[in-house]
Structures are given as C-alpha cells and as structure tokens.
Scaffold this active site. Structure first.
Site, PDB file in Angstrom:
ATOM      1  N   CYS A 237      39.485  40.287  43.349  1.00  0.00           N
ATOM      2  CA  CYS A 237      39.146  39.144  44.203  1.00  0.00           C
ATOM      3  C   CYS A 237      37.664  39.166  44.571  1.00  0.00           C
ATOM      4  O   CYS A 237      37.043  40.232  44.639  1.00  0.00           O
ATOM      5  CB  CYS A 237      39.917  39.238  45.519  1.00  0.00           C
ATOM      6  SG  CYS A 237      41.672  38.987  45.334  1.00  0.00           S
ATOM      7  N   ALA A 258      34.962  43.305  38.394  1.00  0.00           N
ATOM      8  CA  ALA A 258      34.856  43.562  39.824  1.00  0.00           C
ATOM      9  C   ALA A 258      34.697  42.264  40.624  1.00  0.00           C
ATOM     10  O   ALA A 258      34.604  41.170  40.063  1.00  0.00           O
ATOM     11  CB  ALA A 258      33.683  44.495  40.088  1.00  0.00           C
ATOM     12  N   HIS A 259      34.640  42.407  41.941  1.00  0.00           N
ATOM     13  CA  HIS A 259      34.561  41.269  42.861  1.00  0.00           C
ATOM     14  C   HIS A 259      33.312  40.423  42.622  1.00  0.00           C
ATOM     15  O   HIS A 259      32.251  40.938  42.316  1.00  0.00           O
ATOM     16  CB  HIS A 259      34.589  41.761  44.311  1.00  0.00           C
ATOM     17  CG  HIS A 259      33.492  42.726  44.632  1.00  0.00           C
ATOM     18  ND1 HIS A 259      33.539  44.059  44.280  1.00  0.00           N
ATOM     19  CD2 HIS A 259      32.310  42.569  45.268  1.00  0.00           C
ATOM     20  CE1 HIS A 259      32.455  44.661  44.697  1.00  0.00           C
ATOM     21  NE2 HIS A 259      31.675  43.795  45.291  1.00  0.00           N
ATOM     22  N   ASN A 260      33.475  39.141  42.779  1.00  0.00           N
ATOM     23  CA  ASN A 260      32.371  38.159  42.757  1.00  0.00           C
ATOM     24  C   ASN A 260      31.780  37.922  41.375  1.00  0.00           C
ATOM     25  O   ASN A 260      30.837  37.137  41.229  1.00  0.00           O
ATOM     26  CB  ASN A 260      31.205  38.561  43.681  1.00  0.00           C
ATOM     27  CG  ASN A 260      31.629  38.694  45.120  1.00  0.00           C
ATOM     28  OD1 ASN A 260      32.669  38.169  45.518  1.00  0.00           O
ATOM     29  ND2 ASN A 260      30.851  39.408  45.915  1.00  0.00           N
ATOM     30  N   SER A 278      29.494  41.327  41.524  1.00  0.00           N
ATOM     31  CA  SER A 278      28.524  40.242  41.723  1.00  0.00           C
ATOM     32  C   SER A 278      27.633  39.997  40.512  1.00  0.00           C
ATOM     33  O   SER A 278      26.608  39.340  40.622  1.00  0.00           O
ATOM     34  CB  SER A 278      27.655  40.500  42.958  1.00  0.00           C
ATOM     35  OG  SER A 278      28.474  40.619  44.111  1.00  0.00           O
TER      36      SER A 278
END
Lengths: 363, 363, 363
Positions: A237, A258-260, A278
C-alpha cells in the site's frame, strides 16, 4: 480443445496449408508429438526433431517446406512466438475451478458480486467489496473490505487482496500474490544513523540506539487493466495515496513493489525484482531477473536493465543498463574487460617501474 | 475516524494552530486534498501543491506560514515524519476483520484463546496453541500446535506459524508470512564438493555424486515483542535450538531468515534480504533491499548496509558497507571510481611503454 | 520420543558407549542440556559448554574422552553432521497434523486418495487428482485438477499445486510453496527493444510502444522422488512440455524456477536463487543464496556457485564460480585483489608519468 488446422489459423491470424481439416488436440515439441498433436517448430534448427516424432501437422515459419517434412498439413506465420501466443490461448486446458459461489466460501452480504463470477472453496470476500462480471476467485483467496476487482479477472489459489485495493479488468494473479500488504515505513524519534550515512555517504555519526515508530499505510493499491502478477509477488500500500501499477504491466514471481511506487504502462518485471519505496518506473520498461531499484528515484520510459542490475540513482529514458551499480551496458562490458586485464596491467606497471629505475640509474 | 485538529495534535504530541476545532476525516497530499482533508506537507518544496488543492488545514513544519498559505488551521511538529507515525496510526482505516471466532474457523479444543481474540474464516489453531488477549488471526491463517502468540498481535490473511514457535506481544505479520518453516540443512554421507571448495577457496577435488540426507529441525522460532514481518517473508526453525528474532525487529517483504540465525533488537531488514544459516546479526542494524549475508558469520551492532550488499565475511560493529563483496562504503566509491577510470589508465600505461621504449632506444 | 542410547545408535548407525540403557528425550546444545537431554557436541571446540549444562549423555566425535567429560554414556560417530541427520529424524516432534480427511476439507469425488492419507482443514483436492499412500496434505493446501502426488509426501500448510503437476514420492513442501504457477512468457507483435538490445549488446534501436501478448502455459511441472522445496518458493509450468525437477533436488526458501527449466538430480539451491526460463541446470550442482541464472543457458553437472553469483552465460561442468558476472572463484579473488590495489596503481602510474616527463626534459 480439438480444432482443425483451419480453425486454429483463423483464430490466431495465421495461414493453414495442406489438409486444413486435420484435427489436432494438443501442442507438442516435434520429437515427442503424436499423430493428433500439432508440432511446434518455429526455429528451423530444430526441424530434425520432426522426423523423430509422429506429427502429421506442425506450426512453422513462413516459407517452410512442410511437404518436404512429410506433413499432411501446416500452419505458418511470420512471427512464430507471437502466433504461439494465440495458439496457446485457445489450447490452454486451464485450472478447472468450478463455477458459481462455492458452499464453503464466505462472502459478506454487502459485497457486490457481478454476473457469472466464480468463487472457490475457502475463499472470503469482505464487506462492500466489488467483483466484476466473469471473474474467478480461486480457492483460499481473500478479497478485503472495500476492494474492487474488475471484470474477467482470474485469481489463482491463495491470492490475497487487502482492503481498498482497486484493480482493473482482465487482471491475472498467480498463486500467493499479495496485493495491498502494508507499506514498510518506519521512523526514529531523532535523526537515525541511516539518514546521517546517506547525507555523508558513509558516516553515520554518533550511534544511538533508537526504536522504530511505524508509519501506517493510509493509501492502498491501484492497478490498471490487463495486468498480470506472478506467484508470491507482493505489492504494498501507499502511505497517503495509492501505490500505482499502470495498464498492461506484467510481473513475474517473487517481485517486491514497495509503498508509493508508480509503474508505467506495459512495463515488464522479471522474477525477484525489487522496487524500493516512492520510486517511479516509466512505461515500456523491461527489467531482467533480480534487478533492484533504490527508493525515491526515477527510471525513465523504455529503460532496459539486464539481470541483477541494481539501479541506485536516476536512469534516463531509453537507456540500456547492467551492473551493480547500474551503468550503460557498453560501459559495463568495458569495465569488465578492464577488470579481466588488471593482473596484466599490474605486471606492465611493475616492468615500467623497473625500466625507469634502470634508466634513472643509467643517468 | 474524524478528529478535530486539537484532538490530533494531542494524540501525536504536536501543536494545533488557528481553528483548532476544525474537523478532518482523512489525510491527503496537498494537491489532491479536499476541504475535509488534512493536507500533509512536511517539506517546504511541495508547498505550491497546496494552492492546487482545497485543504483548509495541513500538517506542517515548525514555523511554517500557515496563514500565508490560506489555511484555517494547522498542526505543526519539529520532525514531520515522526509526527506522521502518530497521525497515520490514528487515521488507519484498518482491514475490517470481524470480531470473535468465526464459525468457519477450526480451533483445537486444547488451544488457549485470550480475551477479545478475533479468529477469521478458514483459520486454524492447533493443539495447545496459546493466543494472547486482543490478538487478531486473519482469514486462512494457520497457527501450529504448541505455538504461542502474545497479546495485541495482528496476523493479516494467509499467515502461517509452525509448531512450537514462540512470539511476543504486538507482533504484526503481513499476508503470507511463514514462521517456523523447516530449516534447509542437508549433509552428504562423505565430504562434499562444497566442503572441499570452501577449504581450498575454489577446488572441489574429486567429484562424486552423493545424495543429500536431511537434518530435521528440532528447534523452532522465538520472536520478541514489537516485531513486524513483511508479506511472504520466511523464518526457518533452528536445528537444535530456536532461531531468534529480537525485540523491535522490522522486516520487509520476501525476506529469508535461515535456521539458527539470531537477529538483535531493533534491527531493520528491507525487502528481499537473505540471511544464511547460523549467522548472527547485531542490534540496530539496517540492511537495504536485496542484501545477503553468508552463513556462520557475524554482523556487528549498528552496521548499515546499502542495497544489494553481499556480506561474505564478518562485519565489525558500526561499519557502513556496500558492494559485492561488502566493503566500507567509502572504499566502494573509490573502487568504483577507479573502475570507471580504467580505460584511461590502460591508455596511460600504453603511452608510458611507448615513451620508455623510445627513451631506451635513444640511449 | 524417548529412546535409550542403544536404540538411537542402532537407528542411526553409530556406536553407543557407557550406560547404553540411559534414556534421552530431547537433543540440546551442551550448555543448555538438562539431565534427560542428549547433548550434541560434534566439534571439540565447544566441549567446554558441556560442563555448563547438565547432560548425562552426549553425541560425540570418534575417540572423544566421554568419561573424562563426566558423562554416563555417549554415542559416537565418525561424521557428526551425517549422524545428526539420522538423530534429528527420529527426534523430530513434527507438526501434529491430524489423520484422515478433515470434515472441513473439500475433496473432489473423482480424486483418488491413497491409503492412510491425511488432508487438513480448508484443504481442497481437485478433480481426478491422485494422492499416494501415507501422504499428508496440510491445512489450507490446494491440489489442482489432474495433479499427481506420490506416496509418503508431506505438504505443510498453505501449499498450492496447480493442475496437471506430477510429483514423485517422499516430496516435502514447506509452507507457501507454489508448484505449477503459470510461466511468465510474453511477446510483442513486432520485434521488441529487448530483442534488439540482446542482438546488439546494448542498442535497443527505435523505441516503439508495444503491448505484451501472453503465451499460456500448456505444460505443467514434473518433479522426481525425494525432492524438498522451501517456503514460498515457486516453480512455473513449462510452455509446451513440463518444467522438470530431478530426483533428490533440494531447494531452500523463496526460490524462483521459471518455465521450461530442467534441474538435474541431487542439485541443491539455497535461498532466493532464481533460474530464468528454459535454462538447464546439471546434476549435483550447488548454488549459494541469491544466485541467478539467465534464460536459455546451461549450467553443467557439479558446478558450485558462491552466494550472489549471477551466471549470464554457459558454465562448464565441475566449475566453482563466484561474482557478477560469474567467473572462476580464483579469477574472482584475483580481480577483487586488483580492485583493492587500484588506487595504488593510479599513484604508481602518475609517478611514472612524472618520472618520464622529467627524464624527457632531462634529455
């Protein structure tokens, strides 16, 4: 799944030759093909195998001498691997998951289930989740609360989709895929050794023991249309907004997103690739197996990275890279060549030193 | 989850400014924030985004000119990412797993289930297992015989915990986590090629075909308090004693922890890290993604390893390392710089050889 | 699982000494052993630990002075780790999965289930699947349609086996194993950038955006006898024929085996290894953790690869390799030594240039 040669050719946009009414039920390698099989022979160098098998028909390259090969019929196409895509689609025997909602599935009464949806045994669908028409949710799958799955999706067994994930049409998830696991994001109360080491490129400063505070994921995951994710791959997420996977993206097994992270349309990631938090990956990118990308960087459109490449800083669009850390493929080949010649260079320099010292003493 | 600015500030130890009674229901990025959202703006360089959105309140750095930004209220803190930890905790909408023991769960009558425990559909809890108060066992989880799970734990869907594992309080396992899988330990009847090659650094001696005999895992896994493990990560059992994970350890997705490994308190392992058997990792260590550590070695406290680092021998405490094989980060940068300048060095040496040969012939 | 020393020695082919009727119930490390434990002490350098514990019996190396260590009895063997294999097998307390077919399992009526098979809660067995005698299918497992599992197999929890997979006897699958996930095989309508870059070693030519057409897997997976696969590892189906895993192959956790791969007998792959499509690995091969092998190449019999090795071209039989890209282990050590000495080499060459320029100006 038995078809005449003509039916197959029509379905995949190829040409049938010879006895086009010949029926085949299976695709096989030339040497092991039986009389009811369609031998697959897209590379002339494997033509000898045909004699070892019993095929009466084969899929061949354009201009192949199918009669000279002793075949009764053939299907020819100009780009064999592309034709194989169509052929394999119509010949796929599938997983034989049942239809309808299994008696041993748990579907929340507030979930919206489209027409002709199949939900397997021991699968669960959470509150307010929506599943589009003709989708298949395999055995032991979890679809979380408020998650949306488009039409014509196929979740193999033991797939999990977390709360609030949004997934487009024709999504395919191999067994054990994890969509919308929580992001891995932790922060120390004061500046950490890692923050210091990044700023100084190596010095983490005074070392203090600190505990990690968790940053919860408030975002989820958004996935476009026509995406496929490989077995046991994981997509986390986002922190505030969703992690985003574009249309037509394909990922192999054991990939970590991974996230973002944002991944552009039609990008392809091979097995065990990892993308840190990110980071933004462009469109039409292709990564070989076990590639890694650091957090908070950008990889441009159309980048190609060979297997094992570790991208630790921005990669411009269109670049072909290799190595750890990633460099242009031609630079990598040069560096590697230099490395192999290093022992000789050390010898040369030793000889030069000896010669100079002799010259000097000759003065 | 709607709060006033004051309630949020109180909960996370920050300061509310302006209209502190303003109610926000969600956190959003500045540009996409609506009027009921709290815009998250911890870095001044993204301040322009605020104008594009509709936020009336934002979380900002200390000293930010919130009135000049046209906001009605603000929350300010000196370390934004740390404040985000608290903010995200209270705003987390969660997975909406149900309460109590689901009718479609199988719980052994000898298991001890604490107060207020939730066990999801298709989850199973084995004989004599103990689950502490307020813990949540998600759908399709397995908790093995004689396993112990502390209080306030959260197992997402499809987590498995093998027999005899011992896990502390506040444990979080993302989907697909495997605790207490059997260790990977095999031995040949006579000395193997690998044993010979390790002793000689490359020579495996006479090659004999041998089959592998399995060493069963008699130990299990012990995990401290406040540990989080990422999706599809695996922690193997120890051979004689338990594999040990300290307090406060955090692991990302697809991490592999082999048998007998010990990991010190508050160590953080990013995605796809692998630790081979019987290796000991210190406290407060941080590994970037895809790091690997060989078996039977020691990594000291406070070591930081950049992404992709392969540690093949002991790493002293406090060192910042990078590369394959791992070297000090500054050494890695030097080696890399040298590699990039190699083609020029080869040219220089060629020129020197030519010059010397001219000098010699001039004699 | 309490045995006399004599019973253990007989079971594992070792020798019991002293009070051979002494009963032990558990194996322990010397320092933490209690009076009913068998201390495991195969390395003389840990002998001091024995005094710290309370063991009355130990498993020791041949010729060890067990009486001098104050023991009442001992078991001795010439190859301790091999003896541990037998010892750990008889002392393994197991997972305590129940017997018979659980009421909450779903078994298709056309499946053929052998004698004495155990199928756990929430497990499903598909149409026409066959499961051999004495096999155990753990909780939440899926065995697909037309799959065959041999006798004496053990599937831990949450394992999935896709349709048409064929698996031999004594197969062990750790939690989360994925057998017969679909292969990752995509093709573009016209020649892709990757195809161009491979031909030119770096130039992908004119960049066109193309979508990926899926090549379905018509093959499945064939696995021999005595194979063990680690937690969350994935083995993909072949395209036309099956992916093939030989007899006695052992794989650790999170290993990725792509479509069409063939792996020879008794090969051992450590954690997080990845083998790309259509590659052939020989017999008795050993790969350390995180190794990778490119697609469509061959790794010969008896190859040993150190951790993190990336094999990007054919590896001849019997070679011991290391590095990215893989080279002979001795070449890798030389290259690495050269790299470490590079800064000095640059200095030497600078000094030589200065000396030459001085010599020249002296002329």
């Amino acid at each position: 799944m038995a078809y005449t040669l003509q039916q197959i050719a029509d379905a995949i946009g190829a040409t049938a030759l010879g006895d086009t009414s010949l029926i085949v039920a299976r695709v096989a390698e030339p040497a092991s093909a039986g009389p009811d099989d369609l031998a697959l022979l897209t590379n002339p160098k494997f033509a000898a195998g045909l004699a070892a098998g019993k095929a009466r028909a084969a899929m061949l390259w354009e201009g192949a001498d199918w009669e000279g090969m002793g075949l009764a019929g053939a299907i020819v196409s100009s780009r064999g691997r592309f034709a194989l895509s169509g052929l394999s689609r119509i010949m796929d025997p599938g997983q034989h998951f049942g239809s309808g909602i299994h008696a041993m599935a748990v579907v929340d009464p507030t979930a919206e289930i489209g027409e002709n949806v199949s939900i397997g045994p021991f699968a669960m669908v959470g509150a307010r989740a929506r599943i589009g028409a003709n989708s298949i949710v395999g055995p032991n799958c979890s679809v979380g609360a408020d998650a949306t799955l488009g039409a014509d999706c196929f979740l193999r067994e033991q797939v999990s989709i977390g709360a609030r994930a949004t997934i487009g049409d024709r999504f395919i998830a191999q067994p054990g895929v994890r969509i919308a696991s929580d992001g891995f994001s932790f922060v120390t109360p004061e500046k950490s050794g890692v923050e210091a080491a990044r700023e100084t490129l190596g010095d983490q400063g005074d070392i203090k023991s600190q505990t990690w505070a968790r940053i919860h994921s408030l975002g989820s995951v958004t996935i476009g249309d026509d995406v496929e994710i490989g077995a046991n791959s994981c997509i986390d997420c986002g922190t505030i907004r969703d992690t985003v996977i574009g249309n037509g993206v394909k990922m192999d097994n054991l990939v970590h997103i991974a996230h973002n992270v944002e991944i552009g349309d039609n990008t392809l990631l091979a097995g065990q690739v990892g993308i840190a938090g990110s980071t933004k990956i462009g469109k039409n990118v292709v990564f070989g197996g076990q590639c890694g990308v650091s957090d908070n960087i950008t990889v441009g459109d159309n980048v190609i990275a060979g297997g094992g490449t570790k991208m630790m800083s921005k990669v411009p669009a269109g670049r072909v890279v290799l190595g750890y850390p990633a460099v242009k493929m031609e630079t990598h080949l040069e560096m590697y060549k230099g490395l192999r010649r290093l022992p000789r260079l050390f010898e040369d320099v030793s000889a030069l030193k000896a010669a100079i010292s002799k010259t000097d003493s000759n003065d």
